[in-house]
Design a protein around this motif. Sequence first.
Motif, PDB file in Angstrom:
ATOM      1  N   ILE A 253      35.693  53.621  21.157  1.00  0.00           N
ATOM      2  CA  ILE A 253      34.581  53.856  22.074  1.00  0.00           C
ATOM      3  C   ILE A 253      34.647  52.880  23.247  1.00  0.00           C
ATOM      4  N   GLY A 254      34.965  51.650  22.995  1.00  0.00           N
ATOM      5  CA  GLY A 254      35.064  50.650  24.059  1.00  0.00           C
ATOM      6  C   GLY A 254      36.183  50.943  25.021  1.00  0.00           C
ATOM      7  N   GLY A 255      37.274  51.500  24.538  1.00  0.00           N
ATOM      8  CA  GLY A 255      38.399  51.821  25.409  1.00  0.00           C
ATOM      9  C   GLY A 255      38.090  52.945  26.369  1.00  0.00           C
ATOM     10  N   HIS A 256      37.317  53.927  25.931  1.00  0.00           N
ATOM     11  CA  HIS A 256      36.977  55.053  26.800  1.00  0.00           C
ATOM     12  C   HIS A 256      35.888  54.708  27.797  1.00  0.00           C
ATOM     13  N   SER A 257      35.097  53.725  27.533  1.00  0.00           N
ATOM     14  CA  SER A 257      34.008  53.399  28.441  1.00  0.00           C
ATOM     15  C   SER A 257      34.463  52.556  29.625  1.00  0.00           C
ATOM     16  N   GLN A 258      35.719  52.120  29.645  1.00  0.00           N
ATOM     17  CA  GLN A 258      36.197  51.266  30.722  1.00  0.00           C
ATOM     18  C   GLN A 258      36.990  52.018  31.779  1.00  0.00           C
ATOM     19  N   GLU A 259      36.753  53.318  31.906  1.00  0.00           N
ATOM     20  CA  GLU A 259      37.431  54.076  32.936  1.00  0.00           C
ATOM     21  C   GLU A 259      36.891  53.650  34.293  1.00  0.00           C
ATOM     22  N   THR A 260      37.786  53.437  35.235  1.00  0.00           N
ATOM     23  CA  THR A 260      37.367  53.013  36.564  1.00  0.00           C
ATOM     24  C   THR A 260      37.499  54.177  37.530  1.00  0.00           C
ATOM     25  N   ALA A 261      36.468  54.452  38.237  1.00  0.00           N
ATOM     26  CA  ALA A 261      36.488  55.495  39.249  1.00  0.00           C
ATOM     27  C   ALA A 261      36.682  54.824  40.605  1.00  0.00           C
TER      28      ALA A 261
ATOM     29  N   ILE B 117      45.010  59.462  46.196  1.00  0.00           N
ATOM     30  CA  ILE B 117      44.520  58.084  46.138  1.00  0.00           C
ATOM     31  C   ILE B 117      44.275  57.618  44.708  1.00  0.00           C
ATOM     32  N   GLU B 118      43.554  58.404  43.915  1.00  0.00           N
ATOM     33  CA  GLU B 118      43.208  57.982  42.559  1.00  0.00           C
ATOM     34  C   GLU B 118      44.451  57.748  41.711  1.00  0.00           C
ATOM     35  N   ARG B 119      45.353  58.705  41.728  1.00  0.00           N
ATOM     36  CA  ARG B 119      46.559  58.576  40.897  1.00  0.00           C
ATOM     37  C   ARG B 119      47.483  57.473  41.394  1.00  0.00           C
ATOM     38  N   ALA B 120      47.540  57.262  42.704  1.00  0.00           N
ATOM     39  CA  ALA B 120      48.387  56.202  43.248  1.00  0.00           C
ATOM     40  C   ALA B 120      47.867  54.824  42.846  1.00  0.00           C
ATOM     41  N   ILE B 121      46.553  54.651  42.817  1.00  0.00           N
ATOM     42  CA  ILE B 121      45.978  53.369  42.402  1.00  0.00           C
ATOM     43  C   ILE B 121      46.161  53.161  40.910  1.00  0.00           C
ATOM     44  N   GLU B 122      45.967  54.221  40.113  1.00  0.00           N
ATOM     45  CA  GLU B 122      46.148  54.115  38.666  1.00  0.00           C
ATOM     46  C   GLU B 122      47.588  53.768  38.301  1.00  0.00           C
ATOM     47  N   SER B 123      48.551  54.340  39.021  1.00  0.00           N
ATOM     48  CA  SER B 123      49.956  54.083  38.700  1.00  0.00           C
ATOM     49  C   SER B 123      50.457  52.768  39.296  1.00  0.00           C
ATOM     50  N   GLY B 124      49.697  52.158  40.193  1.00  0.00           N
ATOM     51  CA  GLY B 124      50.097  50.889  40.781  1.00  0.00           C
ATOM     52  C   GLY B 124      50.870  51.024  42.075  1.00  0.00           C
ATOM     53  N   GLU B 125      50.985  52.238  42.612  1.00  0.00           N
ATOM     54  CA  GLU B 125      51.675  52.418  43.881  1.00  0.00           C
ATOM     55  C   GLU B 125      50.845  51.891  45.049  1.00  0.00           C
ATOM     56  N   LEU B 126      49.527  51.949  44.918  1.00  0.00           N
ATOM     57  CA  LEU B 126      48.613  51.413  45.925  1.00  0.00           C
ATOM     58  C   LEU B 126      47.683  50.409  45.267  1.00  0.00           C
ATOM     59  N   LYS B 127      47.294  49.400  46.020  1.00  0.00           N
ATOM     60  CA  LYS B 127      46.320  48.413  45.548  1.00  0.00           C
ATOM     61  C   LYS B 127      45.258  48.265  46.632  1.00  0.00           C
ATOM     62  N   VAL B 128      44.015  48.129  46.199  1.00  0.00           N
ATOM     63  CA  VAL B 128      42.924  47.964  47.150  1.00  0.00           C
ATOM     64  C   VAL B 128      42.987  46.556  47.715  1.00  0.00           C
TER      65      VAL B 128
END
Length: 120
Positions: A15-23, A106-117
């Motif tokens: 449960i803790g692992g699923h609640s840490q999704e970042t949008a 944008i979302e997938r690029a940030i998740e994969s590490g290709e882009l950083k904010v």
Amino acid sequence: MKSLLTFIFMAMCTIGGHSQETATHLEEGTVVILANPNGENYKHIDFPKKNIIMKKGAIADFNNLVGTKLIIKDYKATNDHNQVASLMRQDGKPFFRFFSSVDANIERAIESGELKVYLE
């Protein structure tokens, strides 16, 4: 009793692992930094193919772009609710001398590490 405690512990971890999704909801004008791709090519950033870059007379070296600050421009809607945006370089130079912007998921690029904010 031991199996009950193990079950409760595993349930809490799941449960803790699923609640840490970042949008990532980024606005137009947000600065992001181009990072190294996971494999040989960028998967979620739509750079032109190497042969097209070379046919136009430029050198297709993606390593020189790592660390470049990019600005998010126009968002485009997709059917699968992903944020596809046009990226331009912050310094105003074109990519590989000819391409003023590139599209990226944008979302997938940030998740994969290709882009950083970029945080100032």
